[in-house]
Design a protein around this motif. Sequence first.
Motif, short mmCIF file in Angstrom:
data_model
loop_
_atom_site.label_atom_id
_atom_site.label_comp_id
_atom_site.label_asym_id
_atom_site.label_seq_id
_atom_site.Cartn_x
_atom_site.Cartn_y
_atom_site.Cartn_z
N ARG A 217 0.84 -1.21 0.00
CA ARG A 217 0.00 0.00 0.00
C ARG A 217 0.87 1.25 0.00
O ARG A 217 1.91 1.27 0.64
N ARG A 218 0.37 2.26 -0.69
CA ARG A 218 1.06 3.56 -0.69
C ARG A 218 0.65 4.30 0.55
O ARG A 218 -0.48 4.80 0.61
N ILE A 219 1.54 4.39 1.51
CA ILE A 219 1.11 5.01 2.76
C ILE A 219 0.99 6.53 2.64
O ILE A 219 0.41 7.17 3.51
N ASP A 220 1.52 7.09 1.55
CA ASP A 220 1.34 8.54 1.37
C ASP A 220 0.05 8.84 0.62
O ASP A 220 -0.24 9.99 0.29
N ASP A 221 -0.74 7.84 0.35
CA ASP A 221 -2.02 8.03 -0.34
C ASP A 221 -3.12 7.68 0.68
O ASP A 221 -3.16 6.56 1.19
N HIS A 222 -4.00 8.66 0.97
CA HIS A 222 -5.00 8.47 2.04
C HIS A 222 -5.84 7.21 1.83
O HIS A 222 -6.07 6.45 2.75
N ASP A 223 -6.31 7.05 0.59
CA ASP A 223 -7.23 5.92 0.34
C ASP A 223 -6.50 4.59 0.54
O ASP A 223 -7.06 3.65 1.10
N ASP A 224 -5.25 4.54 0.08
CA ASP A 224 -4.49 3.30 0.20
C ASP A 224 -4.14 3.01 1.66
O ASP A 224 -4.24 1.88 2.13
N ALA A 225 -3.74 4.06 2.37
CA ALA A 225 -3.40 3.87 3.80
C ALA A 225 -4.64 3.43 4.57
O ALA A 225 -4.56 2.63 5.50
#
Length: 359
Positions: A217-225
Amino acid sequence: MLCVAPDGCDAQPRRGPSPELPEVSGVADRESLLIAFRLQVGGCSLFGSPFYSELMQKAYDDVEAGGRVGELLATWQGDPVRGFLPLRLFGAVHDHVLAGHAPELARYYPTAGGRADADAAWPAFEAVVAQYAADIAPRLEHFPQTNEVRRCAGLLGGFLEIAERTALPLRHYALGPHTWGDRSSPVGISTDWSGAEPCMSARIEIESRAGCDLAPRRIDDHDDARVLESFVWADQPDRLEELRAAIELAKQDPPRVEEARARDWLPAELAAPAKGLCRVVFHSSLWLYLERDEQNEIRDMLTQQGARATRDQPLAWLRHEDGAVAGTVEIRLTRWPGGEERLLGMGHPHGRRVKWHGR
Ligand SMILES: C[S@@+](CC[C@H](N)C(=O)[O-])C[C@H]1O[C@@H](n2cnc3c(N)ncnc32)[C@H](O)[C@@H]1O
Protein backbone atom coordinates in the motif's frame (compact mmCIF):
# COMPACT_ATOMS: atom_id res chain seq x y z
CA MET A 1 22.45 -6.00 9.50
CA LEU A 2 20.51 -6.40 6.31
CA CYS A 3 16.82 -6.98 6.84
CA VAL A 4 14.64 -8.53 4.22
CA ALA A 5 10.99 -9.04 4.95
CA PRO A 6 8.64 -10.97 2.75
CA ASP A 7 5.36 -9.11 3.33
CA GLY A 8 7.33 -6.06 4.36
CA CYS A 9 5.95 -2.87 5.72
CA ASP A 10 3.25 -2.24 3.15
CA ALA A 11 4.79 1.11 2.53
CA GLN A 12 5.49 1.50 -1.14
CA PRO A 13 3.62 2.12 -4.37
CA ARG A 14 2.35 -0.70 -6.49
CA ARG A 15 4.42 -1.62 -9.51
CA GLY A 16 3.21 -3.56 -12.50
CA PRO A 17 0.42 -6.09 -12.55
CA SER A 18 -0.67 -7.84 -9.38
CA PRO A 19 0.82 -11.30 -8.82
CA GLU A 20 -1.93 -13.88 -8.74
CA LEU A 21 -3.57 -14.84 -5.48
CA PRO A 22 -3.41 -18.47 -4.40
CA GLU A 23 -5.43 -20.78 -6.54
CA VAL A 24 -9.08 -20.90 -5.67
CA SER A 25 -11.61 -23.23 -7.10
CA GLY A 26 -15.30 -22.62 -7.33
CA VAL A 27 -17.83 -20.56 -5.51
CA ALA A 28 -17.71 -20.65 -1.70
CA ASP A 29 -20.40 -23.01 -0.43
CA ARG A 30 -22.71 -21.90 2.35
CA GLU A 31 -21.37 -24.39 4.89
CA SER A 32 -17.79 -23.12 4.44
CA LEU A 33 -19.02 -19.55 4.72
CA LEU A 34 -20.73 -20.39 7.98
CA ILE A 35 -17.58 -22.05 9.32
CA ALA A 36 -15.53 -18.99 8.33
CA PHE A 37 -17.87 -16.69 10.28
CA ARG A 38 -18.07 -19.06 13.24
CA LEU A 39 -14.27 -19.07 13.50
CA GLN A 40 -14.17 -15.29 13.46
CA VAL A 41 -16.86 -15.06 16.14
CA GLY A 42 -14.49 -17.04 18.36
CA GLY A 43 -11.31 -15.30 17.20
CA CYS A 44 -12.62 -11.79 17.78
CA SER A 45 -13.94 -12.75 21.19
CA LEU A 46 -10.64 -14.42 22.15
CA PHE A 47 -8.55 -11.45 21.08
CA GLY A 48 -10.48 -8.70 22.79
CA SER A 49 -13.08 -7.56 20.27
CA PRO A 50 -16.51 -8.38 21.70
CA PHE A 51 -18.17 -5.92 19.32
CA TYR A 52 -16.78 -7.58 16.18
CA SER A 53 -17.51 -10.98 17.66
CA GLU A 54 -21.19 -10.05 18.03
CA LEU A 55 -21.32 -8.46 14.58
CA MET A 56 -19.68 -11.58 13.10
CA GLN A 57 -22.41 -13.64 14.76
CA LYS A 58 -25.03 -11.46 13.11
CA ALA A 59 -23.31 -11.90 9.76
CA TYR A 60 -23.33 -15.66 10.41
CA ASP A 61 -27.09 -15.52 11.10
CA ASP A 62 -27.56 -13.51 7.93
CA VAL A 63 -25.67 -16.03 5.80
CA GLU A 64 -27.68 -18.83 7.36
CA ALA A 65 -30.93 -17.02 6.62
CA GLY A 66 -29.86 -16.12 3.06
CA GLY A 67 -29.78 -12.38 3.83
CA ARG A 68 -27.90 -9.50 2.18
CA VAL A 69 -24.46 -10.43 3.41
CA GLY A 70 -24.96 -14.03 2.32
CA GLU A 71 -26.13 -12.80 -1.06
CA LEU A 72 -23.05 -10.62 -1.55
CA LEU A 73 -20.68 -13.43 -0.59
CA ALA A 74 -22.49 -16.17 -2.48
CA THR A 75 -20.55 -15.58 -5.69
CA TRP A 76 -17.12 -15.20 -4.07
CA GLN A 77 -14.68 -17.71 -5.51
CA GLY A 78 -12.43 -19.62 -3.15
CA ASP A 79 -12.14 -21.04 0.33
CA PRO A 80 -13.71 -18.53 2.74
CA VAL A 81 -11.94 -20.07 5.74
CA ARG A 82 -8.37 -20.01 4.39
CA GLY A 83 -9.12 -16.75 2.60
CA PHE A 84 -10.41 -15.11 5.81
CA LEU A 85 -13.43 -13.86 3.89
CA PRO A 86 -15.21 -12.42 6.96
CA LEU A 87 -12.16 -10.23 7.68
CA ARG A 88 -12.14 -9.05 4.06
CA LEU A 89 -15.82 -8.11 4.31
CA PHE A 90 -15.49 -6.36 7.66
CA GLY A 91 -12.41 -4.50 6.40
CA ALA A 92 -14.29 -3.30 3.32
CA VAL A 93 -17.22 -2.03 5.42
CA HIS A 94 -14.87 -0.42 7.95
CA ASP A 95 -13.16 1.39 5.09
CA HIS A 96 -16.47 3.08 4.25
CA VAL A 97 -16.93 4.04 7.89
CA LEU A 98 -13.42 5.53 8.15
CA ALA A 99 -13.92 7.36 4.85
CA GLY A 100 -17.01 9.05 6.28
CA HIS A 101 -19.40 7.34 3.85
CA ALA A 102 -21.41 5.56 6.53
CA PRO A 103 -22.36 8.03 9.30
CA GLU A 104 -25.15 5.85 10.69
CA LEU A 105 -22.83 2.87 11.16
CA ALA A 106 -20.04 5.15 12.43
CA ARG A 107 -22.23 5.91 15.47
CA TYR A 108 -21.44 2.39 16.67
CA TYR A 109 -17.77 2.14 15.59
CA PRO A 110 -15.35 3.28 18.33
CA THR A 111 -12.62 3.80 15.71
CA ALA A 112 -14.87 6.51 14.25
CA GLY A 113 -15.74 7.99 17.62
CA GLY A 114 -18.90 5.90 18.13
CA ARG A 115 -20.05 3.63 20.95
CA ALA A 116 -19.87 -0.12 20.31
CA ASP A 117 -23.36 -1.61 20.12
CA ALA A 118 -23.71 -4.59 17.81
CA ASP A 119 -27.52 -4.77 17.99
CA ALA A 120 -27.88 -1.16 16.95
CA ALA A 121 -25.07 -1.41 14.41
CA TRP A 122 -26.34 -4.41 12.48
CA PRO A 123 -29.14 -2.73 10.45
CA ALA A 124 -26.69 0.02 9.51
CA PHE A 125 -24.05 -2.59 8.60
CA GLU A 126 -26.54 -4.33 6.31
CA ALA A 127 -27.46 -0.99 4.76
CA VAL A 128 -23.79 -0.24 3.97
CA VAL A 129 -23.40 -3.70 2.41
CA ALA A 130 -26.48 -3.06 0.25
CA GLN A 131 -25.54 0.51 -0.72
CA TYR A 132 -21.86 -0.16 -1.46
CA ALA A 133 -22.03 -3.74 -2.75
CA ALA A 134 -20.40 -2.73 -6.03
CA ASP A 135 -17.41 -1.19 -4.18
CA ILE A 136 -17.16 -3.93 -1.62
CA ALA A 137 -17.10 -6.86 -4.07
CA PRO A 138 -13.67 -6.03 -5.61
CA ARG A 139 -12.20 -5.43 -2.14
CA LEU A 140 -13.09 -9.02 -1.28
CA GLU A 141 -10.51 -10.18 -3.82
CA HIS A 142 -7.65 -8.88 -1.66
CA PHE A 143 -6.00 -10.63 1.26
CA PRO A 144 -6.58 -9.12 4.67
CA GLN A 145 -3.74 -6.72 5.44
CA THR A 146 -3.85 -6.47 9.18
CA ASN A 147 -0.66 -4.60 9.99
CA GLU A 148 -0.16 -4.83 13.70
CA VAL A 149 2.50 -2.50 15.02
CA ARG A 150 2.84 -4.23 18.39
CA ARG A 151 4.08 -7.43 16.75
CA CYS A 152 7.36 -5.54 16.58
CA ALA A 153 7.82 -6.17 20.31
CA GLY A 154 8.51 -9.88 19.89
CA LEU A 155 10.42 -9.22 16.68
CA LEU A 156 12.63 -6.73 18.50
CA GLY A 157 13.50 -9.40 21.06
CA GLY A 158 14.59 -11.53 18.11
CA PHE A 159 16.61 -8.75 16.51
CA LEU A 160 18.37 -8.08 19.80
CA GLU A 161 19.10 -11.77 20.07
CA ILE A 162 20.55 -11.82 16.54
CA ALA A 163 22.48 -8.61 16.82
CA GLU A 164 24.22 -8.49 20.15
CA ARG A 165 27.27 -6.98 18.44
CA THR A 166 25.84 -4.28 16.18
CA ALA A 167 23.76 -1.18 16.92
CA LEU A 168 21.11 1.19 15.65
CA PRO A 169 18.71 2.87 18.00
CA LEU A 170 15.42 2.49 16.16
CA ARG A 171 12.31 3.50 18.03
CA HIS A 172 11.09 3.47 21.57
CA TYR A 173 9.89 0.14 22.92
CA ALA A 174 8.57 -0.81 26.33
CA LEU A 175 8.91 -4.54 26.78
CA GLY A 176 7.20 -4.78 30.13
CA PRO A 177 9.78 -3.32 32.52
CA HIS A 178 12.45 -3.11 29.80
CA THR A 179 12.62 -0.04 27.61
CA TRP A 180 14.54 0.34 24.40
CA GLY A 181 15.01 2.97 21.71
CA ASP A 182 14.23 6.65 21.39
CA ARG A 183 11.78 7.66 24.12
CA SER A 184 10.71 10.74 22.18
CA SER A 185 9.59 8.70 19.19
CA PRO A 186 5.93 9.24 18.22
CA VAL A 187 5.55 5.46 18.12
CA GLY A 188 5.75 3.82 21.50
CA ILE A 189 5.36 0.07 21.41
CA SER A 190 4.28 -1.31 24.71
CA THR A 191 3.73 -4.94 25.52
CA ASP A 192 3.24 -7.07 28.58
CA TRP A 193 6.63 -8.82 28.69
CA SER A 194 7.25 -11.78 30.96
CA GLY A 195 9.88 -14.48 31.31
CA ALA A 196 13.51 -13.93 30.46
CA GLU A 197 14.98 -10.50 29.82
CA PRO A 198 15.72 -9.73 26.16
CA CYS A 199 19.35 -8.92 25.26
CA MET A 200 18.86 -5.26 26.15
CA SER A 201 22.52 -4.40 25.82
CA ALA A 202 22.82 -5.67 22.23
CA ARG A 203 23.37 -2.93 19.68
CA ILE A 204 21.42 -3.19 16.45
CA GLU A 205 22.67 -1.49 13.34
CA ILE A 206 20.49 -1.72 10.25
CA GLU A 207 22.49 -1.54 7.04
CA SER A 208 19.44 -1.68 4.76
CA ARG A 209 15.80 -2.78 4.73
CA ALA A 210 13.65 -4.21 2.01
CA GLY A 211 10.39 -6.12 1.80
CA CYS A 212 7.75 -7.44 -0.50
CA ASP A 213 4.00 -7.89 -0.38
CA LEU A 214 1.38 -9.16 -2.82
CA ALA A 215 -0.26 -5.73 -2.65
CA PRO A 216 1.92 -3.10 -0.99
CA ARG A 217 0.00 0.00 0.00
CA ARG A 218 1.06 3.56 -0.69
CA ILE A 219 1.11 5.01 2.76
CA ASP A 220 1.34 8.54 1.37
CA ASP A 221 -2.02 8.03 -0.34
CA HIS A 222 -5.00 8.47 2.04
CA ASP A 223 -7.23 5.92 0.34
CA ASP A 224 -4.49 3.30 0.20
CA ALA A 225 -3.40 3.87 3.80
CA ARG A 226 -7.04 3.59 4.86
CA VAL A 227 -7.13 0.06 3.46
CA LEU A 228 -4.57 -0.88 6.12
CA GLU A 229 -6.54 0.97 8.79
CA SER A 230 -9.75 -0.78 7.80
CA PHE A 231 -8.46 -4.16 8.94
CA VAL A 232 -8.12 -3.01 12.55
CA TRP A 233 -11.09 -4.23 14.56
CA ALA A 234 -13.44 -1.34 15.12
CA ASP A 235 -13.62 -1.55 18.91
CA GLN A 236 -9.82 -1.46 19.28
CA PRO A 237 -9.02 2.21 18.61
CA ASP A 238 -5.67 1.92 20.40
CA ARG A 239 -4.46 -0.34 17.59
CA LEU A 240 -5.66 2.16 15.00
CA GLU A 241 -3.87 5.00 16.75
CA GLU A 242 -0.62 3.04 16.80
CA LEU A 243 -0.95 2.11 13.16
CA ARG A 244 -1.57 5.73 12.16
CA ALA A 245 1.44 6.87 14.19
CA ALA A 246 3.60 4.16 12.60
CA ILE A 247 2.43 5.16 9.11
CA GLU A 248 3.35 8.80 9.80
CA LEU A 249 6.77 7.73 11.04
CA ALA A 250 7.35 5.35 8.12
CA LYS A 251 6.63 8.20 5.68
CA GLN A 252 9.81 9.92 6.91
CA ASP A 253 12.01 7.04 5.81
CA PRO A 254 10.00 4.49 3.84
CA PRO A 255 11.63 1.13 3.28
CA ARG A 256 11.76 -0.43 -0.17
CA VAL A 257 8.70 -2.66 -0.46
CA GLU A 258 8.11 -4.36 -3.77
CA GLU A 259 5.01 -5.95 -5.17
CA ALA A 260 5.91 -9.62 -5.33
CA ARG A 261 5.22 -13.04 -3.97
CA ALA A 262 7.70 -13.93 -1.23
CA ARG A 263 9.11 -16.98 -2.99
CA ASP A 264 9.75 -15.02 -6.19
CA TRP A 265 11.28 -12.06 -4.44
CA LEU A 266 13.64 -13.70 -1.96
CA PRO A 267 16.16 -15.39 -4.30
CA ALA A 268 17.59 -12.18 -5.77
CA GLU A 269 17.67 -10.50 -2.36
CA LEU A 270 19.56 -13.42 -0.87
CA ALA A 271 21.96 -13.62 -3.78
CA ALA A 272 23.20 -10.05 -3.26
CA PRO A 273 26.66 -9.92 -1.64
CA ALA A 274 26.52 -9.13 2.07
CA LYS A 275 30.05 -9.59 3.35
CA GLY A 276 30.38 -8.33 6.91
CA LEU A 277 26.61 -8.26 7.35
CA CYS A 278 24.12 -10.54 8.98
CA ARG A 279 21.21 -11.02 6.63
CA VAL A 280 17.94 -11.32 8.53
CA VAL A 281 14.89 -12.66 6.75
CA PHE A 282 11.89 -11.91 8.95
CA HIS A 283 8.13 -12.06 8.68
CA SER A 284 5.08 -11.84 10.88
CA SER A 285 1.59 -13.08 10.26
CA LEU A 286 2.48 -14.18 6.75
CA TRP A 287 3.10 -17.92 6.94
CA LEU A 288 -0.55 -18.94 7.27
CA TYR A 289 -1.35 -17.12 4.04
CA LEU A 290 1.16 -19.13 2.03
CA GLU A 291 0.32 -22.29 0.15
CA ARG A 292 2.24 -25.32 1.44
CA ASP A 293 4.49 -25.44 -1.65
CA GLU A 294 5.51 -21.79 -1.17
CA GLN A 295 6.32 -22.46 2.49
CA ASN A 296 8.47 -25.45 1.50
CA GLU A 297 10.21 -23.51 -1.23
CA ILE A 298 11.12 -20.68 1.14
CA ARG A 299 12.34 -23.10 3.80
CA ASP A 300 14.50 -24.94 1.24
CA MET A 301 15.85 -21.70 -0.18
CA LEU A 302 16.92 -20.51 3.27
CA THR A 303 18.44 -23.86 4.14
CA GLN A 304 20.47 -23.83 0.93
CA GLN A 305 21.59 -20.23 1.50
CA GLY A 306 22.30 -21.12 5.10
CA ALA A 307 24.63 -23.92 4.01
CA ARG A 308 26.75 -21.26 2.28
CA ALA A 309 26.67 -18.86 5.25
CA THR A 310 29.89 -18.07 7.07
CA ARG A 311 30.77 -16.26 10.28
CA ASP A 312 31.50 -13.26 8.07
CA GLN A 313 28.25 -13.51 6.21
CA PRO A 314 25.74 -15.18 8.50
CA LEU A 315 22.05 -15.65 7.82
CA ALA A 316 19.14 -15.49 10.26
CA TRP A 317 15.47 -16.36 9.81
CA LEU A 318 13.22 -14.69 12.36
CA ARG A 319 9.49 -15.27 12.40
CA HIS A 320 6.51 -14.20 14.45
CA GLU A 321 3.87 -16.65 13.35
CA ASP A 322 0.96 -18.74 14.56
CA GLY A 323 2.06 -21.33 17.06
CA ALA A 324 1.15 -24.92 17.70
CA VAL A 325 -1.10 -23.81 20.56
CA ALA A 326 -4.24 -22.20 19.12
CA GLY A 327 -4.45 -18.47 19.78
CA THR A 328 -0.71 -18.01 20.35
CA VAL A 329 2.23 -17.00 18.22
CA GLU A 330 5.74 -18.37 18.39
CA ILE A 331 8.81 -16.22 17.87
CA ARG A 332 11.36 -18.54 16.28
CA LEU A 333 14.89 -17.96 15.14
CA THR A 334 17.13 -20.08 12.94
CA ARG A 335 20.74 -19.02 12.50
CA TRP A 336 23.39 -20.09 10.04
CA PRO A 337 26.12 -21.22 9.92
CA GLY A 338 24.90 -24.16 11.87
CA GLY A 339 21.17 -23.91 11.27
CA GLU A 340 20.29 -24.01 14.94
CA GLU A 341 16.59 -23.28 15.49
CA ARG A 342 15.26 -21.88 18.74
CA LEU A 343 11.87 -20.95 20.09
CA LEU A 344 12.69 -17.54 21.55
CA GLY A 345 9.27 -16.77 22.92
CA MET A 346 5.53 -17.06 22.63
CA GLY A 347 2.87 -14.44 22.68
CA HIS A 348 -0.40 -12.87 21.70
CA PRO A 349 -1.09 -12.63 17.95
CA HIS A 350 -1.40 -8.84 18.15
CA GLY A 351 1.71 -8.48 20.31
CA ARG A 352 -0.13 -7.51 23.48
CA ARG A 353 1.81 -10.11 25.50
CA VAL A 354 5.17 -11.79 25.02
CA LYS A 355 6.61 -14.57 27.15
CA TRP A 356 10.31 -14.72 26.43
CA HIS A 357 12.35 -17.88 26.76
CA GLY A 358 15.54 -16.25 25.51
CA ARG A 359 18.54 -18.51 25.41
C1 LIG B 1 -1.82 -10.15 8.09
S1 LIG B 1 -0.82 -9.17 7.02
C2 LIG B 1 0.60 -9.04 8.06
C3 LIG B 1 1.28 -7.70 7.95
C4 LIG B 1 2.48 -7.47 8.86
N1 LIG B 1 3.58 -8.35 8.55
C5 LIG B 1 2.13 -7.63 10.32
O1 LIG B 1 2.54 -8.59 10.95
O2 LIG B 1 1.43 -6.77 10.86
C6 LIG B 1 -0.32 -10.38 5.82
C7 LIG B 1 0.31 -9.76 4.59
O3 LIG B 1 0.90 -10.82 3.83
C8 LIG B 1 0.79 -10.49 2.46
N2 LIG B 1 0.98 -11.74 1.71
C9 LIG B 1 0.14 -12.79 1.63
N3 LIG B 1 0.70 -13.74 0.86
C10 LIG B 1 1.91 -13.30 0.46
C11 LIG B 1 2.96 -13.84 -0.35
N4 LIG B 1 2.84 -15.03 -0.89
N5 LIG B 1 4.06 -13.11 -0.54
C12 LIG B 1 4.19 -11.87 0.01
N6 LIG B 1 3.23 -11.31 0.77
C13 LIG B 1 2.10 -12.01 0.99
C14 LIG B 1 -0.62 -9.89 2.38
O4 LIG B 1 -0.76 -9.10 1.20
C15 LIG B 1 -0.67 -9.06 3.66
O5 LIG B 1 -0.25 -7.73 3.47
